[in-house]
Design a protein around this motif. Structure first.
Motif, PDB file in Angstrom:
ATOM      1  N   ASP A  86       0.711  -1.236   0.202  1.00 41.75           N
ATOM      2  CA  ASP A  86      -0.068   0.227  -0.017  1.00 41.75           C
ATOM      3  C   ASP A  86       0.679   1.180   0.129  1.00 41.75           C
ATOM      4  O   ASP A  86       2.121   1.226   0.487  1.00 41.75           O
ATOM      5  CB  ASP A  86      -1.042  -0.185   1.423  1.00 41.75           C
ATOM      6  N   ARG A  87       0.283   2.390  -0.594  1.00 47.08           N
ATOM      7  CA  ARG A  87       0.988   3.711  -0.659  1.00 47.08           C
ATOM      8  C   ARG A  87       1.283   4.177   0.634  1.00 47.08           C
ATOM      9  O   ARG A  87       2.264   4.697   1.095  1.00 47.08           O
ATOM     10  CB  ARG A  87       0.172   4.640  -1.272  1.00 47.08           C
ATOM     11  N   ALA A  88       0.474   3.791   1.847  1.00 50.10           N
ATOM     12  CA  ALA A  88       0.633   4.527   3.102  1.00 50.10           C
ATOM     13  C   ALA A  88       1.848   3.637   3.771  1.00 50.10           C
ATOM     14  O   ALA A  88       2.570   4.165   4.557  1.00 50.10           O
ATOM     15  CB  ALA A  88      -0.637   4.480   3.776  1.00 50.10           C
ATOM     16  N   ALA A 179      -2.248   3.945  -5.974  1.00 51.12           N
ATOM     17  CA  ALA A 179      -1.752   5.158  -6.414  1.00 51.12           C
ATOM     18  C   ALA A 179      -1.766   5.153  -7.752  1.00 51.12           C
ATOM     19  O   ALA A 179      -1.760   4.088  -8.600  1.00 51.12           O
ATOM     20  CB  ALA A 179      -0.299   5.079  -5.700  1.00 51.12           C
ATOM     21  N   VAL A 180      -1.945   6.417  -8.184  1.00 46.01           N
ATOM     22  CA  VAL A 180      -2.179   6.578  -9.586  1.00 46.01           C
ATOM     23  C   VAL A 180      -0.612   6.726 -10.037  1.00 46.01           C
ATOM     24  O   VAL A 180       0.277   6.866  -9.402  1.00 46.01           O
ATOM     25  CB  VAL A 180      -3.048   7.934  -9.852  1.00 46.01           C
ATOM     26  N   GLY A 182       2.448   8.272 -11.023  1.00 45.98           N
ATOM     27  CA  GLY A 182       3.242   9.272 -10.638  1.00 45.98           C
ATOM     28  C   GLY A 182       3.200   9.440  -9.035  1.00 45.98           C
ATOM     29  O   GLY A 182       4.043  10.203  -8.407  1.00 45.98           O
ATOM     30  N   GLY A 183       2.415   8.290  -8.429  1.00 42.34           N
ATOM     31  CA  GLY A 183       2.487   8.009  -6.975  1.00 42.34           C
ATOM     32  C   GLY A 183       1.429   8.792  -6.014  1.00 42.34           C
ATOM     33  O   GLY A 183       1.637   8.771  -4.950  1.00 42.34           O
ATOM     34  N   ALA A 184       0.754   9.696  -6.801  1.00 44.59           N
ATOM     35  CA  ALA A 184      -0.309  10.419  -5.708  1.00 44.59           C
ATOM     36  C   ALA A 184      -1.644   9.328  -5.618  1.00 44.59           C
ATOM     37  O   ALA A 184      -1.490   8.312  -6.008  1.00 44.59           O
ATOM     38  CB  ALA A 184      -0.987  11.479  -6.649  1.00 44.59           C
ATOM     39  N   ARG A 185      -2.203   9.692  -4.502  1.00 46.43           N
ATOM     40  CA  ARG A 185      -3.129   8.909  -3.881  1.00 46.43           C
ATOM     41  C   ARG A 185      -4.334   8.732  -4.853  1.00 46.43           C
ATOM     42  O   ARG A 185      -4.808   9.816  -5.640  1.00 46.43           O
ATOM     43  CB  ARG A 185      -3.704   9.533  -2.663  1.00 46.43           C
ATOM     44  N   ARG A 186      -4.814   7.534  -5.124  1.00 43.68           N
ATOM     45  CA  ARG A 186      -6.112   7.228  -5.973  1.00 43.68           C
ATOM     46  C   ARG A 186      -7.233   7.632  -5.361  1.00 43.68           C
ATOM     47  O   ARG A 186      -7.494   7.475  -3.944  1.00 43.68           O
ATOM     48  CB  ARG A 186      -6.197   5.882  -6.576  1.00 43.68           C
ATOM     49  N   ARG A 187      -7.931   8.552  -5.945  1.00 47.13           N
ATOM     50  CA  ARG A 187      -9.374   9.029  -5.540  1.00 47.13           C
ATOM     51  C   ARG A 187     -10.644   8.396  -5.723  1.00 47.13           C
ATOM     52  O   ARG A 187     -10.562   7.721  -6.877  1.00 47.13           O
ATOM     53  CB  ARG A 187      -9.339  10.518  -5.935  1.00 47.13           C
TER      54      ARG A 187
END
Length: 187
Positions: A86-88, A179-180, A182-187
């Motif tokens: 997970d990203r977190a 994550a999308v 680029g590494g940003a959180r997926r909304r």
């Protein structure tokens, strides 16, 4: 993990992991630096800091780009039993591993304000901008190739997705993980 699966972390998330702490520590150090008079005066300190911001952003954004590109071109497909971290968890692990370096960088930035007010803090903020630019560059590449880049967590244990321990990247489709590109959180 069963059947030989590996734990994988997103390359772009590892790159972005330091961006938020560097930004806030840099802004705080620059704010403290503006309050302190310094040896050279506030105006010179801020001008030097602005130059350092641009220089650090460019240096961080461009360093090791060839390494990322080479590993991305030779990436293999992730296995069926690989575990996607997970990203977190990736962010938390990176920040825990680097918390003392972040504290030291903050203290150096505040200490440098005695000579050049705000310059050290703006340099830290510039490093954040460089990390963000590098992650955005990777995101454009991932969208173009329609493949997310992953690295084994044991290879990138020190938070270096192109370090000496790394022996290759793995890819998945763009819908994998939380994550999308680029590494940003997926909304």
């Amino acid at each position: 993990m069963g059947r030989g699966g590996q734990s994988l972390a997103r390359v772009a998330v590892i790159v972005r992991a330091g961006a938020v702490p560097l930004w806030w520590l840099g802004v705080l150090a620059a704010g403290i630096g503006v309050v302190l008079p310094g040896l050279t005066g506030r105006r010179i300190g801020v001008y030097v800091g602005a130059a350092l911001f641009v220089g650090c952003a460019a240096a961080v954004a461009l360093v090791r780009r060839r390494g990322y590109t080479e590993w991305a071109e030779r990436a293999s497909r992730a296995g069926k039993f690989d575990y996607l971290q997970d990203r977190a968890v990736t962010l938390r692990n990176w920040r825990r591993a680097h918390r003392w370096w972040l504290l030291l960088a903050f203290l150096v930035a505040v200490g440098s304000s005695l000579a050049l007010p705000a310059a050290g803090g703006l340099a830290l903020a510039g490093a954040r901008a460089g990390l963000w630019l590098k992650a955005a560059w990777q995101g454009r590449r991932e969208r173009r190739d329609e493949a997310l880049l992953w690295v084994r967590t044991d290879w990138a244990g020190s938070g270096q997705p192109v370090g000496k321990k790394v022996k290759g990247y793995r890819t998945t489709g763009t819908g994998a993980g939380d994550a999308v590109p680029g590494g940003a959180r997926r909304r």
